[in-house]
Design a protein around this motif. Structure first.
Motif: not given
Length: 310
Positions: A1-6, A265-266
């Protein structure tokens, strides 16, 4: 589970003037202003929206990826990120620039005089959203103007849902440009001041804006937050901090909570409360990346504040 923080990476140099500006700035002489403030108290903190969001998301056990442009003076910050276990694969170092820097002087009335040098942040458009790293979602937070526009389009083209978080970058865009971001975004996050500015520039009420995205989140500081989604408005209560020392970075901590809830997915009531507690924990510590907790301790505080587990 990865999020890209720009977003931005910055050094925050914070100085405290042990007096009041009004004793030294004469209103009738501001046209020939020439003042100097002795600041015996000084802190240099790691900051920037992307750095702050990623730091908080890492505390929650996620694996954020930062995408930002930084300067030749970035080595100490890079060492801090390595210590925190935060990847730097998409941080681009520009040798002819300095990392973005804010110089903030605060007086005893909590008035502030700030000078901000964007430096390498202005070249954020030199980075491109990767499509081969299993990125589940992203966020476009305050950054270089061209970079914010480009990254929003790239998220959309790659089919990666993202949060549009204009923050301090909102003055760079007119109403149509803001609407363009909203049309591309999956979610929009604003504070109450930004929400009012968004309304003035786009002509859309929060309810109208919310109909263009899956959720519109508006934070209201100690008064909690509102989440407009599915045709209703959810009122999210604030969490209780153990102390209130420094609100700087609370919005970034809140957004990390939003991203965590989305990755897990909360539902929105739970996600909003996680975000609220993140902001409360941050306010307990000076600086934006000096607080820490275990996930078990966080869940315990969540239960104490809201009466149920997640």
């Amino acid at each position: 589970m990865t999020a890209l923080i720009c977003g931005s990476m910055a050094y925050d140099t914070i100085m405290v003037f042990q007096d009041k500006f009004k004793h030294h700035i004469l209103p009738e002489q501001v046209h020939i202003l020439n003042v100097s403030f002795l600041v015996p108290e000084l802190r240099r903190e790691y900051g920037g929206c992307a750095g702050n969001i990623a730091y908080n998301l890492k505390l929650l056990g996620a694996e954020p990826l930062i995408m930002a442009t930084v300067g030749k003076d970035f080595t100490p910050y890079a060492q801090w990120l390595a210590y925190c276990g935060i990847g730097q694969d998409f941080i681009k170092v520009l040798g002819d620039n300095y990392t973005a820097q804010a110089y903030i002087t605060t007086d005893l009335d909590d008035n502030q005089i700030t000078a901000f040098h964007p430096g390498a942040m202005n070249h954020a458009h030199l980075n491109s959203v990767p499509t081969d790293r299993g990125i589940r979602l992203g966020i476009v937070s305050p950054d270089g103007r061209n970079g914010m526009i480009q990254h929003a389009r790239q998220f959309d083209e790659a089919g990666i849902p993202f949060i549009f978080d204009p923050g301090q970058g909102m003055p760079m865009f007119d109403g149509q440009e803001l609407l363009d971001f909203v049309e591309l975004a999956t979610w929009v996050a604003l504070n109450d001041y930004e929400a009012q500015l968004m309304r003035e520039r786009t002509g859309l009420s929060p309810e109208e804006l919310a109909r263009k995205v899956e959720a519109l989140i508006i934070t209201k500081g100690a008064s909690g937050s509102l989440i407009y989604t599915g045709g209703e408005c959810l009122e999210i209560p604030s969490a209780k901090p153990n102390a209130a020392f420094d609100p700087t970075g609370c919005g970034d901590a809140y957004r990390a909570g939003l991203i965590y809830g989305l990755l897990q997915g909360l539902d929105w009531p739970t996600t909003g409360r996680i975000a609220s507690l993140m902001g409360a924990i941050k306010v307990e510590t000076y600086g934006t990346q000096n607080h820490s907790f275990t996930l078990a301790g966080f869940k315990e505080r969540y239960h104490e504040n809201f009466g149920h587990a997640f």
